[in-house]
Write a protein that holds these residues in place. Structure first.
Motif, PDB file in Angstrom:
ATOM      1  N   CYS A 146      86.637  21.541  45.564  1.00 49.73           N
ATOM      2  CA  CYS A 146      86.715  21.001  44.330  1.00 49.73           C
ATOM      3  C   CYS A 146      86.285  22.267  43.309  1.00 49.73           C
ATOM      4  O   CYS A 146      85.654  23.383  43.748  1.00 49.73           O
ATOM      5  N   HIS A 147      86.388  22.095  42.248  1.00 51.81           N
ATOM      6  CA  HIS A 147      85.898  23.003  41.226  1.00 51.81           C
ATOM      7  C   HIS A 147      84.604  22.549  40.483  1.00 51.81           C
ATOM      8  O   HIS A 147      84.325  21.373  40.569  1.00 51.81           O
ATOM      9  N   PRO A 148      83.908  23.416  40.018  1.00 48.64           N
ATOM     10  CA  PRO A 148      82.488  23.201  39.544  1.00 48.64           C
ATOM     11  C   PRO A 148      82.634  22.927  38.042  1.00 48.64           C
ATOM     12  O   PRO A 148      82.250  23.600  37.156  1.00 48.64           O
ATOM     13  N   CYS A 149      83.527  21.905  37.646  1.00 45.22           N
ATOM     14  CA  CYS A 149      83.721  21.732  36.195  1.00 45.22           C
ATOM     15  C   CYS A 149      84.419  22.668  35.345  1.00 45.22           C
ATOM     16  O   CYS A 149      84.678  22.731  33.995  1.00 45.22           O
ATOM     17  N   ILE A 150      85.036  23.864  35.954  1.00 42.93           N
ATOM     18  CA  ILE A 150      85.923  24.892  35.608  1.00 42.93           C
ATOM     19  C   ILE A 150      86.966  25.203  36.540  1.00 42.93           C
ATOM     20  O   ILE A 150      86.437  25.440  37.683  1.00 42.93           O
TER      21      ILE A 150
END
Length: 179
Positions: A146-150
């Protein structure tokens, strides 16, 4: 497309956006190990394919959805090549026909922008307005990406850590779906 080497438990250098910093803070606080790749924005599945090669696994496709009335919100984590049929998923979860949720709700609820929707954004959903849906193969896999919110970083972590450490810390549960 720029791609960094693989880093273990290491944040990107330089200033981070607040939502990105919060994601790394939470992973560290929960002692969740991760591998990270930095890149140019990987905001669609074609760009994520190059990142996946460095991570050694495919990046999950994350869809932010809502019911027709825009009163219930869902984050669907699914394999990158799985087809998505809104009618089938809507029936499985007992919801009115699903559609993509408005961008402003993605920001308001998960502090993510389009192309960076992620389960890590659930740490920002204090009211538990978002239901996490995971496609069965993603749920049962050893690793989760996943992405870390970016979308300029991509992570690989153990699915067990996501399910047994991260989600309990946010107060969220997961509903497993078959696509």
């Amino acid at each position: 497309m720029y791609l960094s080497p693989l880093f273990h438990n290491t944040r990107p250098e330089g200033p981070l956006l607040p939502q990105e910093e919060a994601a790394f803070d939470m992973l560290e606080r929960l002692a969740i190990d991760y591998d990270r790749v930095s890149s140019d924005p990987a905001d669609n599945m074609e760009k994520c394919a190059a990142v996946s090669a460095v991570l050694g696994m495919p990046i999950c496709k994350n869809l932010f959805l809502c019911n027709r009335q825009k009163t219930k919100f869902y984050l669907l984590a699914m394999g990158p090549d799985k087809p998505f049929h809104t009618k089938d998923l809507s029936h499985q979860i007992g919801s009115a026909r699903l559609s993509f949720a408005p961008e402003e709700e993605l920001w308001n609820l998960l502090h993510c922008t389009p192309g960076s929707a992620t389960v890590l954004g659930l740490m920002n959903d204090h009211e538990h307005a978002v239901t996490l849906l995971m496609e069965r193969e993603v749920y049962e896999a050893e690793w989760f990406s996943c992405h870390p919110c970016i979308c300029t970083s991509s992570l690989k972590l153990r699915t067990a850590d996501l399910l047994n450490k991260f989600l309990p810390a946010t107060g969220h549960t997961v509903t497993v779906v078959d696509l």
